[in-house]
Motif scaffolding. Structure first.
Motif, PDB file in Angstrom:
ATOM      1  N   ASP A  73      11.581  11.521   5.010  1.00  0.00           N
ATOM      2  CA  ASP A  73      12.156  11.515   6.367  1.00  0.00           C
ATOM      3  C   ASP A  73      11.830  12.793   7.150  1.00  0.00           C
ATOM      4  O   ASP A  73      12.289  12.969   8.273  1.00  0.00           O
ATOM      5  N   GLY A  74      11.062  13.702   6.542  1.00  0.00           N
ATOM      6  CA  GLY A  74      10.677  14.936   7.205  1.00  0.00           C
ATOM      7  C   GLY A  74      11.610  16.110   6.956  1.00  0.00           C
ATOM      8  O   GLY A  74      11.309  17.234   7.347  1.00  0.00           O
ATOM      9  N   SER A  75      12.745  15.861   6.312  1.00  0.00           N
ATOM     10  CA  SER A  75      13.677  16.959   6.045  1.00  0.00           C
ATOM     11  C   SER A  75      13.100  17.874   4.961  1.00  0.00           C
ATOM     12  O   SER A  75      12.330  17.448   4.107  1.00  0.00           O
ATOM     13  N   VAL A  76      13.501  19.137   5.031  1.00  0.00           N
ATOM     14  CA  VAL A  76      12.991  20.153   4.112  1.00  0.00           C
ATOM     15  C   VAL A  76      14.126  20.628   3.212  1.00  0.00           C
ATOM     16  O   VAL A  76      15.259  20.820   3.667  1.00  0.00           O
ATOM     17  N   GLN A  77      13.802  20.788   1.943  1.00  0.00           N
ATOM     18  CA  GLN A  77      14.742  21.383   1.009  1.00  0.00           C
ATOM     19  C   GLN A  77      13.975  22.324   0.096  1.00  0.00           C
ATOM     20  O   GLN A  77      12.752  22.318   0.075  1.00  0.00           O
ATOM     21  N   PHE A  78      14.725  23.156  -0.624  1.00  0.00           N
ATOM     22  CA  PHE A  78      14.122  24.167  -1.474  1.00  0.00           C
ATOM     23  C   PHE A  78      14.684  24.052  -2.882  1.00  0.00           C
ATOM     24  O   PHE A  78      15.892  23.915  -3.052  1.00  0.00           O
ATOM     25  N   GLU A  79      13.793  24.094  -3.860  1.00  0.00           N
ATOM     26  CA  GLU A  79      14.211  24.119  -5.258  1.00  0.00           C
ATOM     27  C   GLU A  79      13.932  25.526  -5.756  1.00  0.00           C
ATOM     28  O   GLU A  79      12.824  26.038  -5.579  1.00  0.00           O
ATOM     29  N   VAL A  80      14.951  26.163  -6.333  1.00  0.00           N
ATOM     30  CA  VAL A  80      14.788  27.524  -6.823  1.00  0.00           C
ATOM     31  C   VAL A  80      15.171  27.617  -8.295  1.00  0.00           C
ATOM     32  O   VAL A  80      16.085  26.931  -8.747  1.00  0.00           O
ATOM     33  N   ARG A  81      14.413  28.429  -9.018  1.00  0.00           N
ATOM     34  CA  ARG A  81      14.778  28.791 -10.386  1.00  0.00           C
ATOM     35  C   ARG A  81      15.378  30.181 -10.306  1.00  0.00           C
ATOM     36  O   ARG A  81      14.819  31.066  -9.641  1.00  0.00           O
ATOM     37  N   PHE A  82      16.512  30.366 -10.981  1.00  0.00           N
ATOM     38  CA  PHE A  82      17.186  31.653 -10.886  1.00  0.00           C
ATOM     39  C   PHE A  82      17.938  31.959 -12.178  1.00  0.00           C
ATOM     40  O   PHE A  82      18.102  31.097 -13.039  1.00  0.00           O
ATOM     41  N   ARG A  83      18.367  33.186 -12.279  1.00  0.00           N
ATOM     42  CA  ARG A  83      19.212  33.623 -13.390  1.00  0.00           C
ATOM     43  C   ARG A  83      20.548  34.051 -12.802  1.00  0.00           C
ATOM     44  O   ARG A  83      20.608  34.731 -11.785  1.00  0.00           O
ATOM     45  N   LEU A  93      18.510  23.139  -2.644  1.00  0.00           N
ATOM     46  CA  LEU A  93      19.320  23.435  -1.466  1.00  0.00           C
ATOM     47  C   LEU A  93      18.646  22.892  -0.223  1.00  0.00           C
ATOM     48  O   LEU A  93      17.418  22.858  -0.155  1.00  0.00           O
ATOM     49  N   ASP A  94      19.452  22.481   0.748  1.00  0.00           N
ATOM     50  CA  ASP A  94      18.840  22.083   2.013  1.00  0.00           C
ATOM     51  C   ASP A  94      18.581  23.337   2.849  1.00  0.00           C
ATOM     52  O   ASP A  94      18.940  24.456   2.446  1.00  0.00           O
ATOM     53  N   ALA A  95      17.971  23.183   4.003  1.00  0.00           N
ATOM     54  CA  ALA A  95      17.578  24.329   4.826  1.00  0.00           C
ATOM     55  C   ALA A  95      18.782  25.111   5.352  1.00  0.00           C
ATOM     56  O   ALA A  95      18.649  26.280   5.712  1.00  0.00           O
ATOM     57  N   GLN A  96      19.966  24.494   5.370  1.00  0.00           N
ATOM     58  CA  GLN A  96      21.173  25.166   5.834  1.00  0.00           C
ATOM     59  C   GLN A  96      21.965  25.804   4.699  1.00  0.00           C
ATOM     60  O   GLN A  96      23.001  26.407   4.915  1.00  0.00           O
ATOM     61  N   GLY A  97      21.513  25.640   3.443  1.00  0.00           N
ATOM     62  CA  GLY A  97      22.180  26.265   2.311  1.00  0.00           C
ATOM     63  C   GLY A  97      23.114  25.360   1.532  1.00  0.00           C
ATOM     64  O   GLY A  97      23.770  25.814   0.602  1.00  0.00           O
ATOM     65  N   LYS A  98      23.181  24.092   1.886  1.00  0.00           N
ATOM     66  CA  LYS A  98      24.033  23.177   1.131  1.00  0.00           C
ATOM     67  C   LYS A  98      23.415  22.943  -0.238  1.00  0.00           C
ATOM     68  O   LYS A  98      22.246  22.602  -0.368  1.00  0.00           O
ATOM     69  N   LEU A  99      24.227  23.145  -1.282  1.00  0.00           N
ATOM     70  CA  LEU A  99      23.784  22.943  -2.657  1.00  0.00           C
ATOM     71  C   LEU A  99      23.730  21.448  -2.933  1.00  0.00           C
ATOM     72  O   LEU A  99      24.756  20.768  -2.910  1.00  0.00           O
ATOM     73  N   LEU A 100      22.526  20.907  -3.139  1.00  0.00           N
ATOM     74  CA  LEU A 100      22.341  19.462  -3.314  1.00  0.00           C
ATOM     75  C   LEU A 100      22.345  19.034  -4.780  1.00  0.00           C
ATOM     76  O   LEU A 100      22.792  17.944  -5.112  1.00  0.00           O
ATOM     77  N   GLU A 101      21.829  19.909  -5.641  1.00  0.00           N
ATOM     78  CA  GLU A 101      21.701  19.563  -7.063  1.00  0.00           C
ATOM     79  C   GLU A 101      21.586  20.847  -7.871  1.00  0.00           C
ATOM     80  O   GLU A 101      21.027  21.829  -7.410  1.00  0.00           O
ATOM     81  N   GLU A 102      22.133  20.814  -9.091  1.00  0.00           N
ATOM     82  CA  GLU A 102      22.038  21.952 -10.007  1.00  0.00           C
ATOM     83  C   GLU A 102      21.647  21.462 -11.388  1.00  0.00           C
ATOM     84  O   GLU A 102      22.031  20.386 -11.798  1.00  0.00           O
TER      85      GLU A 102
END
Length: 103
Positions: A73-83, A93-102
């Motif tokens: 649909d054109g929306s952007v999200q970010f997958e991050v690996r972190f400690r 996370l979506d572009a506004q910072g909403k946590l979508l999945e962990e």
């Protein structure tokens, strides 16, 4: 091209080599519909707004790697690996910072 099952549905992951030596991953349905594209990016390229949800939950998070994902649909999200708390984790996370999945 490799078959995967995501949320009970079969899809295929196609890896494409780009001229700038980066790799683009494209998830497609068996009938060829593009579900999303994924591209590894530098952690510094993840917008602060997108990381805000991660840091709100994990104040000690150290982001180690990131991907930019563009959905059908054109929306952007970010997958991050972190400690955080000495444990390796992943979050989407979506572009506004909403946590979508962990994970």
């Amino acid at each position: 091209c490799k078959a995967e099952t995501e949320k009970g549905k079969t899809q295929y992951e196609v890896k494409v080599a780009l001229p700038d030596r980066k790799t683009l991953e494209i998830d497609v349905t068996p009938d060829g519909k593009v579900l999303k594209t994924e591209e590894k990016i530098a952690v510094a390229k993840v917008p602060a707004a997108a990381l805000s949800g991660l840091f709100a939950k994990y104040k000690d998070a150290k982001v180690e790697a990131a991907e930019r994902q563009v959905l059908a649909d054109g929306s952007v999200q970010f997958e991050v690996r972190f400690r955080a708390a000495k444990a390796a984790k992943e979050a989407t996370l979506d572009a506004q910072g909403k946590l979508l999945e962990e994970e």
